[in-house]
Motif scaffolding. Structure first.
Motif, mmCIF file in Angstrom:
data_model
loop_
_atom_site.group_PDB
_atom_site.id
_atom_site.type_symbol
_atom_site.label_atom_id
_atom_site.label_comp_id
_atom_site.label_asym_id
_atom_site.label_seq_id
_atom_site.Cartn_x
_atom_site.Cartn_y
_atom_site.Cartn_z
ATOM 1 N N VAL A 133 0.850 -1.200 0.000
ATOM 2 C CA VAL A 133 0.000 0.000 0.000
ATOM 3 C C VAL A 133 0.880 1.241 0.000
ATOM 4 O O VAL A 133 2.008 1.214 0.493
ATOM 5 N N PRO A 134 0.371 2.353 -0.550
ATOM 6 C CA PRO A 134 1.150 3.594 -0.544
ATOM 7 C C PRO A 134 1.261 4.185 0.849
ATOM 8 O O PRO A 134 0.430 3.912 1.723
ATOM 9 N N ASP A 135 2.275 4.983 1.053
ATOM 10 C CA ASP A 135 2.518 5.615 2.341
ATOM 11 C C ASP A 135 1.289 6.407 2.786
ATOM 12 O O ASP A 135 0.686 7.138 1.999
ATOM 13 N N GLY A 136 0.896 6.242 4.065
ATOM 14 C CA GLY A 136 -0.238 6.969 4.606
ATOM 15 C C GLY A 136 -1.571 6.281 4.414
ATOM 16 O O GLY A 136 -2.612 6.820 4.823
ATOM 17 N N SER A 137 -1.576 5.100 3.819
ATOM 18 C CA SER A 137 -2.828 4.388 3.577
ATOM 19 C C SER A 137 -3.473 3.946 4.887
ATOM 20 O O SER A 137 -2.787 3.611 5.863
ATOM 21 N N ALA A 138 -4.815 3.923 4.891
ATOM 22 C CA ALA A 138 -5.559 3.435 6.049
ATOM 23 C C ALA A 138 -5.592 1.912 6.100
ATOM 24 O O ALA A 138 -5.993 1.328 7.107
ATOM 25 N N ILE A 192 -1.639 4.370 -8.964
ATOM 26 C CA ILE A 192 -1.466 4.497 -7.515
ATOM 27 C C ILE A 192 -1.351 5.960 -7.103
ATOM 28 O O ILE A 192 -1.887 6.387 -6.071
ATOM 29 N N LYS A 193 -0.707 6.792 -7.933
ATOM 30 C CA LYS A 193 -0.566 8.213 -7.594
ATOM 31 C C LYS A 193 -1.896 8.954 -7.677
ATOM 32 O O LYS A 193 -2.152 9.880 -6.900
ATOM 33 N N SER A 194 -2.739 8.558 -8.604
ATOM 34 C CA SER A 194 -4.015 9.244 -8.810
ATOM 35 C C SER A 194 -5.129 8.709 -7.918
ATOM 36 O O SER A 194 -6.244 9.242 -7.926
ATOM 37 N N GLY A 195 -4.854 7.652 -7.171
ATOM 38 C CA GLY A 195 -5.869 7.098 -6.282
ATOM 39 C C GLY A 195 -6.856 6.172 -6.951
ATOM 40 O O GLY A 195 -7.894 5.838 -6.370
ATOM 41 N N GLN A 196 -6.542 5.735 -8.170
ATOM 42 C CA GLN A 196 -7.443 4.794 -8.855
ATOM 43 C C GLN A 196 -7.517 3.464 -8.116
ATOM 44 O O GLN A 196 -8.509 2.738 -8.199
ATOM 45 N N VAL A 197 -6.428 3.118 -7.413
ATOM 46 C CA VAL A 197 -6.392 1.886 -6.628
ATOM 47 C C VAL A 197 -5.874 2.199 -5.229
ATOM 48 O O VAL A 197 -5.154 3.180 -5.021
ATOM 49 N N ASP A 198 -6.267 1.358 -4.287
ATOM 50 C CA ASP A 198 -5.858 1.544 -2.892
ATOM 51 C C ASP A 198 -4.662 0.681 -2.526
ATOM 52 O O ASP A 198 -3.909 1.009 -1.607
ATOM 53 N N VAL A 199 -4.522 -0.428 -3.230
ATOM 54 C CA VAL A 199 -3.525 -1.449 -2.909
ATOM 55 C C VAL A 199 -2.938 -1.971 -4.211
ATOM 56 O O VAL A 199 -3.596 -1.928 -5.257
ATOM 57 N N LEU A 200 -1.708 -2.462 -4.156
ATOM 58 C CA LEU A 200 -1.088 -3.092 -5.312
ATOM 59 C C LEU A 200 -0.847 -4.573 -5.027
ATOM 60 O O LEU A 200 -0.449 -4.946 -3.924
ATOM 61 N N ALA A 201 -1.081 -5.407 -6.018
ATOM 62 C CA ALA A 201 -0.788 -6.841 -5.940
ATOM 63 C C ALA A 201 0.119 -7.172 -7.117
ATOM 64 O O ALA A 201 -0.342 -7.585 -8.185
ATOM 65 N N LEU A 202 1.413 -6.975 -6.927
ATOM 66 C CA LEU A 202 2.408 -7.144 -7.987
ATOM 67 C C LEU A 202 3.503 -8.076 -7.494
ATOM 68 O O LEU A 202 3.320 -8.819 -6.534
ATOM 69 N N TRP A 203 4.668 -8.046 -8.148
ATOM 70 C CA TRP A 203 5.793 -8.842 -7.682
ATOM 71 C C TRP A 203 7.020 -7.954 -7.521
ATOM 72 O O TRP A 203 7.022 -6.789 -7.903
ATOM 73 N N ASP A 204 8.059 -8.529 -6.945
ATOM 74 C CA ASP A 204 9.163 -7.757 -6.375
ATOM 75 C C ASP A 204 9.770 -6.699 -7.293
ATOM 76 O O ASP A 204 9.899 -5.528 -6.920
ATOM 77 N N ILE A 205 10.135 -7.051 -8.515
ATOM 78 C CA ILE A 205 10.815 -6.064 -9.356
ATOM 79 C C ILE A 205 9.847 -5.009 -9.862
ATOM 80 O O ILE A 205 10.252 -3.869 -10.115
ATOM 81 N N GLN A 206 8.556 -5.358 -9.992
ATOM 82 C CA GLN A 206 7.580 -4.337 -10.359
ATOM 83 C C GLN A 206 7.439 -3.304 -9.240
ATOM 84 O O GLN A 206 7.321 -2.104 -9.495
ATOM 85 N N ALA A 213 9.940 5.428 -9.132
ATOM 86 C CA ALA A 213 9.171 6.594 -9.580
ATOM 87 C C ALA A 213 8.798 7.520 -8.423
ATOM 88 O O ALA A 213 8.049 8.477 -8.614
ATOM 89 N N GLY A 214 9.300 7.207 -7.229
ATOM 90 C CA GLY A 214 9.074 8.093 -6.092
ATOM 91 C C GLY A 214 7.896 7.734 -5.220
ATOM 92 O O GLY A 214 7.499 8.523 -4.356
ATOM 93 N N VAL A 215 7.311 6.553 -5.402
ATOM 94 C CA VAL A 215 6.174 6.129 -4.591
ATOM 95 C C VAL A 215 6.678 5.290 -3.422
ATOM 96 O O VAL A 215 7.369 4.286 -3.621
ATOM 97 N N THR A 216 6.349 5.693 -2.202
ATOM 98 C CA THR A 216 6.735 4.940 -1.012
ATOM 99 C C THR A 216 5.667 3.892 -0.716
ATOM 100 O O THR A 216 4.470 4.217 -0.657
ATOM 101 N N LEU A 217 6.077 2.649 -0.543
ATOM 102 C CA LEU A 217 5.147 1.541 -0.350
ATOM 103 C C LEU A 217 5.438 0.795 0.949
ATOM 104 O O LEU A 217 6.586 0.720 1.394
#
Length: 364
Positions: A133-138, A192-206, A213-217
């Protein structure tokens, strides 16, 4: 080495695996580094790699060609890319490839389908899928996913199946959250930056690409996959004996590439760019190189450099992976040794590591 894309998936009984897999996106003892050619000729090897495209997470597999390690081991390797681990497994099982690089799921699920594949070397030392999840997520736990939007590369991707399975294992409906396909690269970052999704389900290198790109997870803990094994190189059980020498030479060539990549990760990324220019991207060279090294570092972590156990498969970690899949109802429980051998990793590491380090340090 010739690199191409396979356009034909071996059919027949192994095609049943494609409908079954629900979690898949992976004699000569040449210690001197001299050519191990048999009869003066290179031994042809066809290699199926489970990835739709080249990226810095596979820089090691570019290094093994670019630095001549295949040739040192007397091999002429043709690499074909496949979009999923399932398809790579089918190629190997059907005889379309001598060996393949794939995550753990298709071989484990294929065990009950008489696929007769087994791993002989590690590549992903850790389980690669996760929820973040991005930084600050509930969202602080799996329980908080109810009603949320989970970004996945595709609805049928391994990450999507992992998300559904994680919710199921935590007492939730697998449909408790919505899965939103967000593609790859810039699409993921924008979502993720625009808030279209709340959570990411990806893999390590993604994830590392998103972080670049500057997104803290922040990862959401999924205890069932903690310390689990991710996957590696597999072949048929017949080949484990009939082509043992070739498999050992292949594994040793890859081990050399790992040592080279750790010693000079920038040179490893440049080898990737040289063989596959499309991976360079459009960023300024300094940023592109730094980002590529960060992605490669994800793959180098936990590989067994210090004790020279490159390629070793850890039984406890493998068993954790099988336990997760069994708990999720993807497989019936069976001993990990049914689908892997760790008999070759000493042969993989039988070369002069210092010579490879010197080669890497002298590379531009």
């Amino acid at each position: 080495m010739k690199t191409g894309r396979a356009v034909k998936v071996v059919s027949g009984a192994v095609a049943l695996l494609c409908a079954t897999v629900t979690l898949s996106a992976c004699g000569s003892d040449s210690g001197s580094g001299d050519s191990a050619q048999v009869g003066g000729k290179l031994t042809p090897v066809t290699f199926a790699m489970a990835s739709p495209s080249w990226n810095a997470g596979y820089a090691v597999m570019a290094v093994v060609e670019a630095e001549g390690f295949y040739e040192q081991e007397g091999l002429k390797v043709t690499t074909n890319l496949f979009p999923s681990a399932t398809q790579a497994a089918q190629q190997v099982a059907g005889g379309g490839a001598d060996l393949g690089l794939m995550t753990v799921e298709p071989v484990a699920i294929g065990h009950d389908k008489d696929l007769n594949l087994a791993y002989f070397s590690s590549y992903w030392a850790k389980w690669i899928y996760s929820l973040q999840v991005p930084d600050g997520s509930a969202v602080k736990s799996i329980a908080d996913l109810k009603g949320k939007k989970i970004g996945v590369s595709a609805v049928a991707s391994s990450g999507a199946t992992f998300a559904r399975t994680a919710m199921k294992l935590n007492g939730m409906s697998e449909n408790a959250a919505s899965l939103v396909p967000i593609g790859a690269g810039a699409q993921q970052i924008n979502a993720i930056k625009s808030g279209q999704v709340d959570v990411l389900a990806l893999w390590d290198i993604q994830y590392q690409s998103v972080k670049n790109a500057g997104v803290t997870l922040t990862p959401l803990p999924v205890k069932e996959t903690a310390d689990a094994w991710g996957g590696g190189f597999a072949t048929t059980r017949k080949n484990l004996e009939a082509k043992k020498d070739v498999l050992e030479r292949f594994g040793r060539a890859v081990a050399k590439a790992f040592v080279f990549s750790k010693a000079n990760p920038e040179a490893a990324v440049r080898d990737l760019w040289k063989l596959h220019p499309e991976t360079r991207g459009s960023d300024p060279e300094e940023k592109a190189l730094a980002d590529g090294v960060k992605v490669l570092q994800v793959r180098l972590d936990g590989q067994g450099f210090d004790d020279k156990t490159l390629g070793r498969i850890d039984d406890a970690a493998f068993t954790r992976s099988l336990d997760f899949m069994a708990t999720a109802g993807l497989i019936k429980k069976f001993p990990a040794k049914d689908i892997y051998t760790d008999a070759m990793f000493k042969a993989f590491n039988n070369f002069n590591h210092e010579d490879v380090v010197k080669q890497a340090e002298s590379a531009s």
